[in-house]
Design a protein around this motif. Structure first.
Motif, PDB file in Angstrom:
ATOM      1  N   MET A  79      -6.221  30.451  15.626  1.00  0.00           N
ATOM      2  CA  MET A  79      -7.116  29.881  14.599  1.00  0.00           C
ATOM      3  C   MET A  79      -8.370  29.761  14.615  1.00  0.00           C
ATOM      4  N   LYS A  80      -9.460  29.851  13.714  1.00  0.00           N
ATOM      5  CA  LYS A  80     -11.460  29.651  14.697  1.00  0.00           C
ATOM      6  C   LYS A  80     -11.630  28.914  13.237  1.00  0.00           C
ATOM      7  N   ASN A  81     -11.074  28.564  11.946  1.00  0.00           N
ATOM      8  CA  ASN A  81     -11.803  28.175  11.340  1.00  0.00           C
ATOM      9  C   ASN A  81     -10.643  27.316  10.102  1.00  0.00           C
ATOM     10  N   CYS A  82     -11.563  26.247   9.573  1.00  0.00           N
ATOM     11  CA  CYS A  82     -10.712  25.403   9.047  1.00  0.00           C
ATOM     12  C   CYS A  82     -11.443  24.433   8.478  1.00  0.00           C
ATOM     13  N   TYR A  83     -10.970  24.533   6.665  1.00  0.00           N
ATOM     14  CA  TYR A  83     -11.003  23.664   5.325  1.00  0.00           C
ATOM     15  C   TYR A  83     -10.875  22.362   5.789  1.00  0.00           C
ATOM     16  N   ILE A  84     -11.759  21.345   4.815  1.00  0.00           N
ATOM     17  CA  ILE A  84     -11.166  19.721   4.824  1.00  0.00           C
ATOM     18  C   ILE A  84     -12.295  19.501   3.430  1.00  0.00           C
ATOM     19  N   HIS A  85     -10.946  19.168   2.805  1.00  0.00           N
ATOM     20  CA  HIS A  85     -11.377  18.574   1.106  1.00  0.00           C
ATOM     21  C   HIS A  85     -11.064  17.487   0.522  1.00  0.00           C
ATOM     22  N   ILE A  86     -11.952  17.083   0.257  1.00  0.00           N
ATOM     23  CA  ILE A  86     -12.463  15.273  -0.017  1.00  0.00           C
ATOM     24  C   ILE A  86     -12.734  15.709  -1.663  1.00  0.00           C
ATOM     25  N   PRO A  87     -11.549  14.566  -2.605  1.00  0.00           N
ATOM     26  CA  PRO A  87     -11.694  15.267  -4.013  1.00  0.00           C
ATOM     27  C   PRO A  87     -12.291  14.251  -4.817  1.00  0.00           C
ATOM     28  N   PHE A  88     -13.142  13.027  -4.308  1.00  0.00           N
ATOM     29  CA  PHE A  88     -13.654  11.744  -4.619  1.00  0.00           C
ATOM     30  C   PHE A  88     -15.399  12.526  -4.874  1.00  0.00           C
TER      31      PHE A  88
ATOM     32  N   LYS B  97      -4.267  21.647  16.368  1.00  0.00           N
ATOM     33  CA  LYS B  97      -3.186  21.987  17.871  1.00  0.00           C
ATOM     34  C   LYS B  97      -4.832  22.335  18.775  1.00  0.00           C
ATOM     35  N   GLY B  98      -6.055  21.906  19.066  1.00  0.00           N
ATOM     36  CA  GLY B  98      -6.750  22.333  19.415  1.00  0.00           C
ATOM     37  C   GLY B  98      -7.687  23.148  19.795  1.00  0.00           C
ATOM     38  N   GLU B  99      -7.538  23.965  18.362  1.00  0.00           N
ATOM     39  CA  GLU B  99      -7.793  25.470  19.206  1.00  0.00           C
ATOM     40  C   GLU B  99     -10.228  25.444  18.808  1.00  0.00           C
ATOM     41  N   LYS B 100     -10.276  25.961  19.448  1.00  0.00           N
ATOM     42  CA  LYS B 100     -12.055  25.830  19.230  1.00  0.00           C
ATOM     43  C   LYS B 100     -12.124  26.702  18.009  1.00  0.00           C
ATOM     44  N   LEU B 101     -12.978  25.466  17.140  1.00  0.00           N
ATOM     45  CA  LEU B 101     -13.087  26.071  15.734  1.00  0.00           C
ATOM     46  C   LEU B 101     -14.877  27.068  16.065  1.00  0.00           C
ATOM     47  N   GLU B 102     -14.427  28.331  15.069  1.00  0.00           N
ATOM     48  CA  GLU B 102     -16.649  28.368  14.410  1.00  0.00           C
ATOM     49  C   GLU B 102     -16.302  28.121  13.368  1.00  0.00           C
ATOM     50  N   THR B 103     -16.070  27.978  12.361  1.00  0.00           N
ATOM     51  CA  THR B 103     -16.126  27.301  11.024  1.00  0.00           C
ATOM     52  C   THR B 103     -15.485  25.845  10.818  1.00  0.00           C
ATOM     53  N   ILE B 104     -16.636  25.504   9.784  1.00  0.00           N
ATOM     54  CA  ILE B 104     -15.687  23.886   9.295  1.00  0.00           C
ATOM     55  C   ILE B 104     -16.164  24.270   8.117  1.00  0.00           C
ATOM     56  N   TYR B 105     -15.391  23.806   6.789  1.00  0.00           N
ATOM     57  CA  TYR B 105     -16.140  23.992   5.405  1.00  0.00           C
ATOM     58  C   TYR B 105     -15.989  23.018   4.986  1.00  0.00           C
ATOM     59  N   ILE B 106     -16.724  21.535   4.574  1.00  0.00           N
ATOM     60  CA  ILE B 106     -16.266  20.306   4.082  1.00  0.00           C
ATOM     61  C   ILE B 106     -16.213  20.656   2.705  1.00  0.00           C
ATOM     62  N   GLY B 107     -15.520  20.910   1.697  1.00  0.00           N
ATOM     63  CA  GLY B 107     -15.602  21.591  -0.105  1.00  0.00           C
ATOM     64  C   GLY B 107     -14.825  19.726  -0.574  1.00  0.00           C
ATOM     65  N   GLY B 108     -14.939  20.136  -1.690  1.00  0.00           N
ATOM     66  CA  GLY B 108     -14.132  19.016  -3.274  1.00  0.00           C
ATOM     67  C   GLY B 108     -13.870  19.644  -4.556  1.00  0.00           C
TER      68      GLY B 108
ATOM     69  N   GLU C 158     -14.354  14.597  14.974  1.00  0.00           N
ATOM     70  CA  GLU C 158     -14.340  14.224  16.250  1.00  0.00           C
ATOM     71  C   GLU C 158     -13.490  14.896  17.098  1.00  0.00           C
ATOM     72  N   MET C 159     -12.101  15.326  17.061  1.00  0.00           N
ATOM     73  CA  MET C 159     -11.603  15.152  17.326  1.00  0.00           C
ATOM     74  C   MET C 159     -11.248  16.286  17.658  1.00  0.00           C
ATOM     75  N   LEU C 160     -11.564  17.839  16.126  1.00  0.00           N
ATOM     76  CA  LEU C 160     -11.816  18.997  16.261  1.00  0.00           C
ATOM     77  C   LEU C 160     -12.403  19.485  17.298  1.00  0.00           C
ATOM     78  N   ASN C 161     -12.348  21.020  18.097  1.00  0.00           N
ATOM     79  CA  ASN C 161     -12.534  21.570  19.250  1.00  0.00           C
ATOM     80  C   ASN C 161     -13.884  22.510  18.590  1.00  0.00           C
TER      81      ASN C 161
ATOM     82  N   TYR D 107      -6.473  29.947   8.920  1.00  0.00           N
ATOM     83  CA  TYR D 107      -7.277  29.046   8.953  1.00  0.00           C
ATOM     84  C   TYR D 107      -6.663  27.861   8.418  1.00  0.00           C
ATOM     85  N   TYR D 108      -6.650  26.397   9.029  1.00  0.00           N
ATOM     86  CA  TYR D 108      -6.008  25.169   8.055  1.00  0.00           C
ATOM     87  C   TYR D 108      -7.085  24.376   7.108  1.00  0.00           C
TER      88      TYR D 108
END
Length: 366
Positions: free
Chosen positions: A1-10, A46-57, A76-79, A250-251
């Motif tokens: 698991m190397k990728n993470c998407y985070i949604h901001i709906p506003f 689960k603490g995996e080292k991520l290679e991409t983080i994407y904050i979208g909406g 900051e908790m994301l490795n 991906y998360y």
């Protein structure tokens, strides 16, 4: 698991075409939402080292500085790997120097600006705000603070839009000299304001002609057409989006977000109250190996390079040709088989969905 998407709906305003999970910006909801987001990430990650983080909406840049700082404190908790691609989506009207400076300080190194068009009639229809001068100003600020990977979104095939309007938009966007350009043909989705108002899509012939104009102009300016809707300068492919097209896990965190973990595709609730109350996942689909192979084909064929036969065998321990019968499509030049890769030729990308359906219908497994 190397990728993470985070949604901001506003969003500070709701665009007429948008069917993403979104709601009007309201300060009284945001603190509770960010607390729930923090809880979801803490419970699932689960603490995996991520290679991409994407904050979208939504519109992540609609948050004010204290709210953004609260969000980044959670993240900051994301490795993070040393080579992290860290993207945030921004709208022109609510991005300024203070926010760009903060983005740089917390490690964001890629910004995606939702410009869509510079044509006033188009912008009025979409209920968007874009100013060429403001975009230039924001790009200069990104460069000032060391953010040198910038994407611009372009939307085309709008009602009453003609080729001349599209060419003018392309000319202005290409003059910005950004690293990445994403292009989207307007699709009028159910329950959007455009649909409610009875707006119809343009003809398929004009849509196809516009797509050809975009592809040719991008190529003339040295952009690589590496995926059906995306163009970049050399080395600036969106690594996060490639994780989707490569069918990688991906998360997905946040309201309405989707994720893919251990061959399980899931979707989060679109109800803010449910999400804040901890009722997060509302749909789960556990994939069989046959399902995963189908996704591999559908997603890989969006890329210029298509499917790697060796990678397919390494992943599934079966040859692609033993699962899908693509000979007819190759014989008719709808697919190209070139050494290790099976791909859709660029002049057929506009009908890629039809080609993929034909390939799946010719599948050999039951």
């Amino acid at each position: 698991m190397k990728n993470c998407y985070i949604h901001i709906p506003f969003c500070s305003k709701i665009c007429s075409y948008c069917d993403f999970c979104k709601m009007f910006y309201n300060k009284k909801f945001i603190s509770n939402y960010l607390e729930a987001l923090d809880r979801e990430i803490y419970d699932v990650y689960k603490g995996e080292k991520l290679e991409t983080i994407y904050i979208g909406g939504g519109t992540p840049s609609s948050l004010d500085i204290p709210e953004l700082k609260r969000l980044f404190s959670t993240l900051e908790m994301l490795n993070r790997s040393k080579n992290l691609e860290f993207t945030i989506e921004c709208n022109i009207e609510n991005t300024d120097e203070e926010k760009i400076k903060l983005f740089s300080e917390v490690g964001i190194n890629r910004i995606s600006f939702g410009v869509e068009s510079f044509n006033k009639k188009n912008l009025d229809l979409l209920e968007r705000d874009s100013s060429y001068d403001k975009v230039i100003e924001l790009i200069k600020l990104c460069r000032k603070y060391g953010i040198n990977n910038i994407n611009i979104d372009l939307m085309y095939a709008l009602p009453d839009e003609d080729i001349d309007v599209l060419r003018k938009d392309l000319e202005m966007i290409l003059s910005l000299d950004v690293e990445h350009i994403s292009t989207y043909s307007l699709i009028i989705e159910d329950h959007t304001k455009l649909s409610i108002n009875g707006i119809k899509n343009i003809s398929e012939d004009l849509d196809s002609e516009m797509y050809d104009v975009i592809c040719n102009e991008m190529k003339n300016f040295g952009y690589s057409h590496y995926e059906i809707s995306n163009f970049c300068k050399e080395g600036y492919e969106s690594r996060h989006n490639l994780c989707y097209w490569n069918n990688n896990h991906y998360y997905g965190f946040g309201l309405g977000a989707s994720g893919y973990i251990d061959n399980r595709r899931y979707s989060n609730t679109r109800s803010l109250n449910e999400y804040i109350d901890g009722m997060v996942i509302v749909e789960e689909d556990y994939l069989t190996e046959d399902d995963v192979m189908e996704y591999e084909v559908i997603l890989n064929l969006r890329k210029k390079e298509g499917i790697s036969l060796n990678n397919f065998y390494s992943r599934f321990e079966v040859n692609l040709s033993d699962v899908f019968d693509y000979n007819y499509l190759v014989d008719n030049k709808l697919l190209i088989l070139d050494d290790d890769h099976l791909y859709i030729p660029e002049d057929k990308w506009y009908i890629s969905n039809e080609i993929i359906v034909k390939l799946l219908e010719g599948e050999k497994y039951e």
